[in-house]
Scaffold this motif. Structure first.
Motif, PDB file in Angstrom:
ATOM      1  N   ALA A 758      -0.582  -6.510  16.188  1.00  0.00           N
ATOM      2  CA  ALA A 758      -0.471  -5.396  18.197  1.00  0.00           C
ATOM      3  C   ALA A 758       1.012  -4.396  17.709  1.00  0.00           C
ATOM      4  N   GLY A 759       0.743  -4.210  19.379  1.00  0.00           N
ATOM      5  CA  GLY A 759       1.411  -2.914  19.771  1.00  0.00           C
ATOM      6  C   GLY A 759       0.006  -1.195  19.113  1.00  0.00           C
ATOM      7  N   ARG A 760       0.609  -0.358  19.776  1.00  0.00           N
ATOM      8  CA  ARG A 760      -0.384   0.913  20.342  1.00  0.00           C
ATOM      9  C   ARG A 760       0.398   2.131  19.441  1.00  0.00           C
ATOM     10  N   LEU A 761       1.118   1.801  19.105  1.00  0.00           N
ATOM     11  CA  LEU A 761       1.650   2.960  17.973  1.00  0.00           C
ATOM     12  C   LEU A 761       0.854   2.949  16.939  1.00  0.00           C
ATOM     13  N   ALA A 762       1.238   4.445  15.917  1.00  0.00           N
ATOM     14  CA  ALA A 762       0.182   5.065  15.405  1.00  0.00           C
ATOM     15  C   ALA A 762       0.402   4.210  13.557  1.00  0.00           C
ATOM     16  N   MET A 763      -0.895   4.078  13.539  1.00  0.00           N
ATOM     17  CA  MET A 763      -1.181   3.296  12.413  1.00  0.00           C
ATOM     18  C   MET A 763      -0.358   3.898  10.958  1.00  0.00           C
ATOM     19  N   PRO A 764       0.551   3.814  10.124  1.00  0.00           N
ATOM     20  CA  PRO A 764       1.167   4.475   8.942  1.00  0.00           C
ATOM     21  C   PRO A 764      -0.348   4.301   7.807  1.00  0.00           C
ATOM     22  N   ALA A 765      -0.841   5.973   7.233  1.00  0.00           N
ATOM     23  CA  ALA A 765      -1.829   5.568   5.900  1.00  0.00           C
ATOM     24  C   ALA A 765      -1.067   4.887   4.983  1.00  0.00           C
ATOM     25  N   ALA A 766      -2.200   4.810   4.445  1.00  0.00           N
ATOM     26  CA  ALA A 766      -1.643   3.403   2.693  1.00  0.00           C
ATOM     27  C   ALA A 766      -0.656   5.008   2.425  1.00  0.00           C
ATOM     28  N   SER A 767      -0.769   6.443   2.277  1.00  0.00           N
ATOM     29  CA  SER A 767      -0.209   6.745   1.387  1.00  0.00           C
ATOM     30  C   SER A 767       0.969   7.270   2.016  1.00  0.00           C
ATOM     31  N   ASP A 768       1.159   6.578   3.033  1.00  0.00           N
ATOM     32  CA  ASP A 768       2.709   6.822   3.892  1.00  0.00           C
ATOM     33  C   ASP A 768       4.150   5.886   3.204  1.00  0.00           C
ATOM     34  N   TRP A 769       3.374   4.548   2.850  1.00  0.00           N
ATOM     35  CA  TRP A 769       3.916   3.433   1.971  1.00  0.00           C
ATOM     36  C   TRP A 769       4.458   3.605   0.340  1.00  0.00           C
ATOM     37  N   ARG A 770       5.813   4.045   0.816  1.00  0.00           N
ATOM     38  CA  ARG A 770       6.137   3.703  -0.792  1.00  0.00           C
ATOM     39  C   ARG A 770       6.399   2.286  -1.870  1.00  0.00           C
ATOM     40  N   LEU A 771       5.594   1.987  -2.904  1.00  0.00           N
ATOM     41  CA  LEU A 771       5.189   0.923  -3.339  1.00  0.00           C
ATOM     42  C   LEU A 771       6.803   0.545  -3.763  1.00  0.00           C
ATOM     43  N   ASP A 772       7.347  -0.943  -4.303  1.00  0.00           N
ATOM     44  CA  ASP A 772       8.596  -1.214  -4.769  1.00  0.00           C
ATOM     45  C   ASP A 772       8.442  -2.051  -5.085  1.00  0.00           C
ATOM     46  N   GLY A 773       8.872  -3.441  -6.289  1.00  0.00           N
ATOM     47  CA  GLY A 773       8.425  -4.444  -6.532  1.00  0.00           C
ATOM     48  C   GLY A 773       9.929  -4.763  -8.184  1.00  0.00           C
ATOM     49  N   PRO A 774       9.861  -5.650  -8.632  1.00  0.00           N
ATOM     50  CA  PRO A 774      10.751  -6.242  -9.506  1.00  0.00           C
ATOM     51  C   PRO A 774      10.859  -5.088 -10.652  1.00  0.00           C
ATOM     52  N   GLN A 775       9.780  -4.928 -11.110  1.00  0.00           N
ATOM     53  CA  GLN A 775       9.981  -3.772 -12.319  1.00  0.00           C
ATOM     54  C   GLN A 775       9.862  -2.651 -11.822  1.00  0.00           C
ATOM     55  N   GLY A 776      10.356  -2.192 -10.697  1.00  0.00           N
ATOM     56  CA  GLY A 776       9.906  -0.745 -10.157  1.00  0.00           C
ATOM     57  C   GLY A 776       8.601  -0.350  -9.375  1.00  0.00           C
ATOM     58  N   ALA A 777       8.143   0.384  -9.482  1.00  0.00           N
ATOM     59  CA  ALA A 777       7.008   1.048  -8.339  1.00  0.00           C
ATOM     60  C   ALA A 777       5.494   0.159  -9.813  1.00  0.00           C
ATOM     61  N   PRO A 778       5.279  -1.005  -8.546  1.00  0.00           N
ATOM     62  CA  PRO A 778       4.318  -1.350  -9.811  1.00  0.00           C
ATOM     63  C   PRO A 778       3.007  -0.514  -9.137  1.00  0.00           C
ATOM     64  N   HIS A 779       2.029  -0.806 -10.450  1.00  0.00           N
ATOM     65  CA  HIS A 779       0.865   0.494 -10.754  1.00  0.00           C
ATOM     66  C   HIS A 779      -0.442  -0.286 -10.766  1.00  0.00           C
ATOM     67  N   GLY A 780      -1.283   0.082  -9.906  1.00  0.00           N
ATOM     68  CA  GLY A 780      -2.556  -0.331  -9.764  1.00  0.00           C
ATOM     69  C   GLY A 780      -2.782  -1.740  -8.632  1.00  0.00           C
ATOM     70  N   VAL A 781      -2.311  -0.740  -7.511  1.00  0.00           N
ATOM     71  CA  VAL A 781      -2.216  -1.880  -6.581  1.00  0.00           C
ATOM     72  C   VAL A 781      -2.741  -1.262  -5.215  1.00  0.00           C
ATOM     73  N   ARG A 782      -3.754  -1.954  -4.890  1.00  0.00           N
ATOM     74  CA  ARG A 782      -4.887  -1.287  -3.944  1.00  0.00           C
ATOM     75  C   ARG A 782      -4.656  -1.573  -2.999  1.00  0.00           C
ATOM     76  N   ILE A 783      -4.507  -0.480  -2.073  1.00  0.00           N
ATOM     77  CA  ILE A 783      -4.156  -0.713  -0.877  1.00  0.00           C
ATOM     78  C   ILE A 783      -5.322  -0.696   0.833  1.00  0.00           C
ATOM     79  N   ALA A 784      -5.424  -1.336   1.282  1.00  0.00           N
ATOM     80  CA  ALA A 784      -6.565  -1.696   2.389  1.00  0.00           C
ATOM     81  C   ALA A 784      -5.963  -1.456   3.596  1.00  0.00           C
ATOM     82  N   VAL A 785      -6.116  -0.519   4.455  1.00  0.00           N
ATOM     83  CA  VAL A 785      -5.481  -0.486   5.841  1.00  0.00           C
ATOM     84  C   VAL A 785      -6.118  -0.907   7.001  1.00  0.00           C
ATOM     85  N   GLU A 786      -6.121  -1.632   7.919  1.00  0.00           N
ATOM     86  CA  GLU A 786      -6.965  -2.633   8.743  1.00  0.00           C
ATOM     87  C   GLU A 786      -6.658  -2.079  10.230  1.00  0.00           C
ATOM     88  N   ASP A 787      -6.469  -1.373  11.133  1.00  0.00           N
ATOM     89  CA  ASP A 787      -6.096  -0.431  12.396  1.00  0.00           C
ATOM     90  C   ASP A 787      -7.337  -1.349  13.864  1.00  0.00           C
TER      91      ASP A 787
END
Length: 787
Positions: A758-787
């Protein structure tokens, strides 16, 4: 005590049934919604108050209150009445009620999974009794030994109230015992009762003092029972269907009014102390404190001022300024604004008998009055004075005008409603009642509620484009419509730290989850370095985090204050705990959105999210922050590790600090050095966290760090994130961004789908997100942004 034994002539009503009781008393049962049933036992003249201020299904009520029989906001279901032997059976929505005469008593079942299951039943020897010649009424239930009881607001001790007796009565409970002390600050006559695997709510809609006995009293003649005593003639009981605690909690919160969504800055760490505003050089002390916060890089969002700005000697004169201590308030607020600090003013509901406005307010009839019409003069904490009567429209107008002129216009951003327990001792005291007077002692919580509402509405009128922020220490169910709250004047002790955790969770289960506890302890000795650090840690993931103190015996003047740098040897650890708060503030704020829209508590006990796990019901020093974060603060002196039960159900739990994976349904012991309280993330969760931890306006740190709680070779998970501008009402008409996350991983990689809910504010791009996880930045995560 007279037990009501006779009931006759049960007659159908479009919403339920009516019946005649002895002595002119009568019974009314009304189906209000599929999951709400109202039971009224009243004398011939009706209930003492025909209005309610706590019931607010449409979000709020008029200042004059809502007529108890008002159907607006409800959708009454069809009802059916049958008879069996001497019993009358009413079926309505999720409830089936059996009425039995001789003696008069009720049995209530709930429909669960298409089957009727017993929930609560009145005592076999009589369910209702009149005491003191009908001036009080008691309601008795049978009490199976396995029943559990939750709620009642800010009560002490374990969350399961079974075996305790509580007084529901507002008191200024300075230095209370957080394990056994009672009564305290709030008036929340609500219980969630688990019985036979079914949970439901009981809400007694009365502002009068009450007693809830949940297993203290026993009588050989009546079996095992519990009772509620109301100190007025009659009762108005709302039954709330479950079948589980989560459903009951949300329905009760909706019934009494969804929480206000407060500005984002109010979720950051804040500071106050009486010692600063009471100091002879108060303005200079506060300006120096604010500057030092910036120099020390303390991530602080706001400064709250104690009532010392209005004091002369030991006496407080609300809506006045002591210009000796504050020679230039405008300069003070300019300095705070330059440093990025909103400010909050402490307010009192009493005019001391020599207050400069006392005669004016008295002439307008603005005080609670005695039987002769004169102002009631009571002991207040700094002298004799009179309580303002917020059921008089003239009082409300006076309050709001003075609040604007003396508080908001000079530069404060918000009001803090304090000392508003209304400890009125005069039995003949009367409230104006908006033209229909009623005894003031029977409605003390109402004044706290209306005081808070007056402050809230004046704040909004002053800046209509901004969400108001206000606080109240006292009040009844429904105070969440206007304010956040806290557990009052706690003590500096490890014992208090442990039990305060439960005090706050009980409030959250009672509709009031924007809650916290005074960091470092309000009264008592100076906090030790370890205690101060652990106290900051415990509030790191609470919705409210305010350091507050009044310790006149530990030092003179401002030197007595508890400050973040009080003990330099633990300041790095305190900063680390505050950075943890900043990291999780986007999640706390997202959960506040859900609380405001749906009534879902921000914090809750483990059994809220894991009701089928017996281990989750054990008393423990832990809480859930939303459904995915288990927070296990250290509350034991000297401990450097923590043993915690991790509920069964998820694929596992990930220790946030180390990334280690722990099996669900097990006890684990983890390291807990100072500055690093244990936090566990449900495996599969996707959390939007702050991408940085700035010390200036930490509440505005962008939520662009996605924590992907991947554990094991494969799995799936979800998450949700809500953000807006943090200050305006634009979110109500689409000025927000409500995101959903869907995660799946396997040995071949991971896929993260981000969608707009919901909402009309601008959608962040995939590159705007910094990924993190239990072992640090996870590798090979495919991000799909659906506006």
């Amino acid at each position: 005590m007279h037990i009501l034994t006779d009931v006759s002539a049960p007659a159908p009503h479009p919403q339920g049934l009516d019946a005649t009781l002895e002595g002119g008393w009568r019974l009314r049962i009304r189906a209000m919604d599929e999951t709400l049933l109202r039971i009224v036992v009243e004398p011939a003249e009706g209930l003492p108050l025909d209005r309610s201020w706590m019931i607010a299904p449409q979000g709020d009520v008029s200042w004059e209150g809502r007529h108890r029989d008002d159907l607006a906001g409800f959708a009454p279901p069809a009802t059916a009445i049958a008879t069996q032997d001497a019993a009358t059976i009413l079926t309505a929505g999720a409830f089936r009620v059996t009425l039995r005469p001789a003696p008069f008593r009720l049995a209530v079942e709930q429909k669960v999974g298409g089957e009727w299951r017993p929930w609560i039943e009145d005592r076999a020897t009589g369910g209702f009794a009149l005491a003191e010649r009908g001036q009080r009424i008691r309601h008795f239930h049978q009490r199976p030994e396995s029943d559990r009881h939750f709620g009642l607001g800010d009560k002490s001790g374990p969350l399961d109230r079974t075996g305790r007796r509580f007084r529901v009565l507002q008191l200024d409970a300075l230095g209370y015992d957080a394990e056994i002390g009672d009564p305290m600050y709030k008036h929340v006559p609500y219980l969630a009762v688990q019985s036979g695997g079914v949970t439901g709510g009981l809400f007694y809609d009365s502002l009068a003092p009450m007693t809830f006995d949940l297993g203290c009293e026993r009588s050989n003649y009546h079996g095992i029972y519990r009772y509620v005593e109301i100190e007025e003639r009659g009762l108005d009981l709302w039954l709330i269907a479950g079948p589980d605690l989560a459903a009951v909690t949300q329905r009760f919160t909706r019934l009494t009014g969804l929480p206000a969504l407060q500005p984002r800055w109010s979720f950051g760490f804040a500071f106050t102390t009486m010692h600063h505003a009471d100091d002879p050089e108060a303005q200079a002390v506060i300006e120096a404190f604010a500057a030092r916060c910036r120099a020390e890089k303390i991530p602080i969002s706001a400064i709250h001022l104690g009532s010392g700005y209005s004091s002369r000697g030991q006496r407080r004169y609300v809506f006045t300024w002591n210009r000796a201590k504050f020679p230039d308030p405008q300069a003070l607020f300019a300095k705070l604004g330059e440093l990025g600090f909103p400010s909050v003013a402490n307010l009192k509901p009493v005019l001391i008998d020599d207050h400069p406005d006392y005669a004016e307010v008295r002439a307008a009839g603005g005080f609670v009055k005695d039987g002769a019409g004169a102002p009631v003069v009571e002991q207040f904490w700094d002298g004799m004075g009179s309580y303002l009567d917020f059921t008089n429209p003239e009082t409300v107008r006076w309050w709001q005008a003075r609040f604007r002129k003396q508080v908001l216009d000079p530069g404060f951003d918000a009001g803090w409603n304090d000392n508003n327990e209304y400890e009125i001792g005069r039995e003949d005291a009367m409230a104006t009642g908006f033209g229909r007077p009623f005894p003031a002692p029977a409605a003390r919580p109402l004044h706290a509620l209306l005081m808070t509402r007056a402050t809230y509405e004046a704040t909004r009128a002053h800046r209509p484009d901004r969400r108001p922020f206000t606080i109240t220490r006292a009040g009844p169910a429904g105070l969440q419509r206007y304010a956040e709250t806290w557990s009052g004047d706690n003590s500096t002790s490890w014992h208090t730290l442990k039990w305060n955790l439960r005090n706050g969770l009980s409030l959250a289960l009672s509709g009031q989850s924007k809650v916290g506890h005074d960091i470092g302890g309000f009264t008592g000795p100076r906090p030790s370095p370890e205690y101060l650090c652990r106290s900051v840690e415990m509030m790191a993931l609470h919705p409210r985090a305010v350091m507050n103190s009044w310790k006149p015996d530990v030092a003179h003047g401002a030197a007595a204050a508890t400050t973040p740098w009080l003990h330099p040897e633990v300041l790095p650890e305190i900063r680390a705990a505050l950075d943890l708060r900043t990291t999780f503030l986007p999640l706390i704020y997202s959960l506040a959105h859900a609380a405001s829209a749906e009534g879902v508590p921000i914090i809750r006990p483990l059994f809220y999210d894991f009701p089928d796990d017996p281990g989750a019901y054990a008393d423990q020093d832990a809480m859930m922050l939303g459904p995915d974060v288990l927070f296990s603060p250290v509350v034991t002196e000297g401990a450097r590790e923590k043993t915690q039960y991790l509920p069964a159900g998820p694929a596992g739990w990930i220790e946030f600090a180390t990334g280690l994976h722990h099996p669900a349904g097990t006890l684990v012991t983890v390291a807990a050095p100072l500055g690093r309280p244990p936090v566990f993330i449900r495996a599969g969760a996707v959390l939007a966290l702050a991408a940085a931890t700035p010390d200036v306006k930490p509440h505005d740190a962008p939520a662009r760090r996605l924590y992907l709680a991947m554990a094991g070779a494969s799995g799936t998970g979800t998450g949700r994130h809500v953000e807006d501008d943090g200050v305006s009402f634009a979110y109500r008409d689409g000025g927000l961004l409500d995101l959903g996350f869907a995660l799946a991983w396997s040995p071949s990689g991971a896929d993260l789908r981000i969608t707009r809910r919901a909402g009309r504010l601008a959608m962040p791009a995939a590159s705007d997100w910094r990924l993190d996880g239990p072992q640090g930045a996870p590798h090979g995560v495919r991000i799909a942004v659906e506006d």
